[in-house]
Enzyme design. Structure first.
Site, PDB file in Angstrom:
ATOM      1  N   GLU A 322       0.923  -0.946  -0.124  1.00 23.23           N
ATOM      2  CA  GLU A 322      -0.216  -0.091   0.011  1.00 23.23           C
ATOM      3  C   GLU A 322       1.260   1.249  -0.020  1.00 23.23           C
ATOM      4  O   GLU A 322       1.725   1.148   1.269  1.00 23.23           O
ATOM      5  CB  GLU A 322      -0.790   0.192   1.460  1.00 23.23           C
ATOM      6  CG  GLU A 322      -1.732   1.404   1.514  1.00 23.23           C
ATOM      7  CD  GLU A 322      -2.629   0.858   2.649  1.00 23.23           C
ATOM      8  OE1 GLU A 322      -2.774   1.859   3.090  1.00 23.23           O
ATOM      9  OE2 GLU A 322      -1.878   0.183   4.045  1.00 23.23           O
ATOM     10  N   LYS A 383      -9.938  -0.179  -2.278  1.00 26.43           N
ATOM     11  CA  LYS A 383     -10.164  -0.005  -0.792  1.00 26.43           C
ATOM     12  C   LYS A 383     -11.527   0.754  -0.097  1.00 26.43           C
ATOM     13  O   LYS A 383     -12.309   1.265  -0.023  1.00 26.43           O
ATOM     14  CB  LYS A 383      -9.413   0.647  -0.034  1.00 26.43           C
ATOM     15  CG  LYS A 383      -9.575   0.438   1.720  1.00 26.43           C
ATOM     16  CD  LYS A 383      -8.369   0.445   2.461  1.00 26.43           C
ATOM     17  CE  LYS A 383      -8.220   0.117   3.866  1.00 26.43           C
ATOM     18  NZ  LYS A 383      -7.588   1.079   4.603  1.00 26.43           N
ATOM     19  N   CYS A 435      -4.919  -3.413   3.718  1.00 20.13           N
ATOM     20  CA  CYS A 435      -4.273  -2.124   5.022  1.00 20.13           C
ATOM     21  C   CYS A 435      -5.722  -3.128   6.067  1.00 20.13           C
ATOM     22  O   CYS A 435      -5.645  -3.665   6.203  1.00 20.13           O
ATOM     23  CB  CYS A 435      -3.889  -1.093   4.985  1.00 20.13           C
ATOM     24  SG  CYS A 435      -3.737  -0.555   6.390  1.00 20.13           S
TER      25      CYS A 435
END
Length: 628
Positions: A322, A383, A435
């Site tokens: 990321e 995301k 994440c």
């Protein structure tokens, strides 16, 4: 005597006893023993703090997984037989004791405003404490219900905390502390909720053993049916509870056994993970965008040179973390050219973690981009679950006005994606999870049910610290077991690692270093029981907690009727020859009361002494019993 099937206090609600005793003391001019009550309160606060700290050291970087059941047990003992508000306060203390140190890394991103996160999350622990106290009458009537109630209430608390407010924040779930525990195997059957329930069950059994032992110190405990002395019967009951706790703890271990090597017919893929590192840790990472991109490009070029020299096999795909390109490669051609050069040199697609600018300058997207060596960017995952107060700020204007201006450290709000991160890269279909999304059950499961053969977690730990990175890796381990998939974590600064479907970690990198790790991993297409069931185990366990709370409310309602009847009756000795009042609650006999009448015809209950109070026809013989 079966102590586990008996209540720990008499059939009459403890508050009824206390009220009657206090009234009698007031009539006689005797003041309550304030010192004893203060000491008891301090003791329960100490238990609550100890519970939080025990839970804390179960998580990385301490990794004392067996302390999680100890923390649950301390919490159960602290809140048992207390008032709702008292136990809610104790729950708040436990939550703060756990979450303040566990989430301290969050302050690196948003400054002091991070304190609102553990405080807000601790409210759910307060609710857990209140509900734990509320079900005390139920678990006192049937002691075996205490471990079950403890397990289901923890699942209910986590189910709520995982979803509200603002989509929830699951950090600190009991399941995430069990990466090195035999209980991790249960993830393949019921996911994280079942692992949490197992930890709660073991903790409840430990609490039960302690409670039985403490109650058994009373000289009035009846001998067992076999005629054992009270202390021996008590020790036997406590040992039984502890034995069951150990059995529950180790029984799932075989679920983690198996050959880590793929079979001869299993398709495999060779993966390289590039950890490019950053010039400086901290939030200032965002000002180093070009240096970070160059680090990942150069590390990939070095890998390509080793491949060309025959020092290592060519990977089928490469994973960058990321934020490896926070310069939008769709908008800035120099960034795109650097990534294309790396992809052509290695001769394999690269999964690039980047930021994609929005037409609205206050918005941005956190994306995983499949960068083909010939065609450039081909597929993108956005995301789905941005983190509140880190990647977007709810109620920004209100918080800026009334709480802190530091909220604007998060300059742009991340826009949530809609589709699961199922991406085709060369010979593999990966499930991209970015994440903190690894903490959310549905995000990972949607990728697997969408066809992912490998789980890929892209993360940037440069804005946090090593403790946060290792906590995240523990979640990756649970997800690998839960869905029977090989998994990997790619971090900008570490920890990067491969994880097999049994939760074993391979090739973990050091923190704040540049590294490239490679591994050939099998591709999986099957589904575990947990993948098939999805949210069902969590719903069933949480519903069980709701049922127990309903039963507790019913018991308390009936006992309120008993209290109303007792308030209409003078607190006095029953007339000679009068029949003992019937227990309208229908509860079984209290194991801490003396036995039935002896052979010589003397009454089984002790004769009342000065200072004793009669409640519902029963004699409260000591203040300690009343307090219990």
């Amino acid at each position: 005597m079966d102590l586990l099937a008996r209540p720990a206090a008499s059939d009459v609600e403890p508050d009824v006893k206390k009220d009657a005793l206090l009234r009698l003391e007031a009539q006689e001019g005797v003041l309550p023993d304030t010192t004893v009550r203060i000491r008891a309160g301090i003791g329960r606060v100490a238990l609550a703090v100890g519970a939080g700290l025990a839970l804390l050291v179960a998580f990385p970087p301490y990794d004392l997984w067996w302390m999680a059941p100890v923390g649950v047990a301390l919490f159960a003992l602290a809140t048992h037989r207390q008032g709702f508000l008292t136990s809610a306060g104790l729950g708040l203390i436990t939550g703060l004791s756990l979450l303040l140190p566990l989430l301290s890394w969050a302050g690196i991103v948003v400054g002091s405003v991070w304190l609102w996160l553990p405080v807000g999350e601790s409210v759910f622990f307060a609710l857990l404490g209140g509900l734990s106290a509320l079900v005390s009458p139920v678990v006192d009537r049937r002691r075996w219900a205490w471990p079950v109630a403890t397990a289901t209430l923890w699942v209910l608390q986590e189910a709520l905390r995982d979803r509200i407010p603002f989509g929830g924040f699951p950090w600190g779930r009991l399941a995430f502390s069990q990466a090195d525990s035999p209980l991790l195997g249960l993830a393949a059957i019921g996911g994280a909720p079942l692992v949490t329930a197992a930890v709660g069950l073991v903790g409840g059994l430990v609490a039960l053993a302690v409670r039985v032992a403490l109650d058994g110190r009373s000289a009035t405990v009846r001998p067992s049916a076999e005629g054992d002395p009270p202390r021996r019967a008590t020790l036997r009951a406590a040992a039984t509870a502890l034995g069951v706790a150990v059995l529950v703890s180790v029984a799932p271990a075989p679920l983690l056994w198996g050959d880590p090597q793929p079979g001869p017919d299993t398709p495999t893929v060779r993966v390289a993970v590039v950890q490019g590192n950053v010039p400086r840790l901290g939030l200032d990472f965002n000002a180093q965008r070009r240096a970070v991109l160059d680090n990942h490009v150069n590390a990939t070029l070095d890998l390509a040179a080793r491949v060309a020299a025959g020092q290592t096999p060519r990977p089928d795909l490469v994973v960058w973390p990321e934020n490896s390109s926070d310069i939008d490669p769709f908008r800035y051609q120099d960034a795109a050219a650097r990534i294309s050069a790396a992809a052509r040199a290695i001769g394999a697609p690269i999964l690039v973690g980047g930021l994609q600018d929005d037409d609205d300058p206050t918005k941005v997207r956190n994306v995983g981009i499949v960068w083909d060596p010939e065609h450039g960017p081909t597929r993108t995952y956005v995301k789905r679950h941005p983190v509140p107060f880190a990647e977007y700020v709810p109620m920004r204007s209100f918080i800026r006005e009334f709480i802190t201006e530091q909220v604007d450290l998060v300059r742009r709000d991340f826009v949530a994606g809609e589709a699961p991160g199922v991406l085709t890269m060369g010979p593999a279909t990966i499930g991209d999870v970015i994440c903190f999304e690894v903490a959310y059950d549905e995000v990972v499961r949607d990728a697997v049910t969408g066809g992912a053969q490998v789980l890929v977690v892209q993360t940037n730990n440069a804005t946090f610290d090593e403790a946060e990175a290792r906590q995240q890796l523990a979640m990756v381990r649970l997800r690998a077991v839960e869905h029977g998939r090989e998994a990997l974590m790619a971090s900008t600064v570490g920890v990067s690692a491969f994880v097999d479907r049994h939760g074993t970690v391979y090739d973990a990198t050091e923190f704040f270093t540049q590294a490239v790790i490679e591994r050939t991993i099998p591709l999986s297409t099957g589904r575990t029981i947990a993948t098939w069931l999805g949210v069902v185990p969590e719903v069933v366990l949480a519903a069980g907690a709701v049922v127990l709370v309903g039963l507790a409310l019913a018991v308390r309602f009936r006992r309120a009727n008993v209290r109303a009847l007792n308030d209409d009756t003078a607190v006095s000795e029953p007339a000679a020859g009068a029949a003992e009042p019937t227990d309208v609650t229908g509860a079984p006999d209290d194991p801490l009361t003396p036995p039935a009448p002896s052979a010589d015809g003397s009454a089984g209950r002790p004769e009342p002494r000065p200072g004793d109070a009669l409640v519902g026809g029963q004699t409260t013989t000591t203040k300690r019993e009343a307090d219990e």
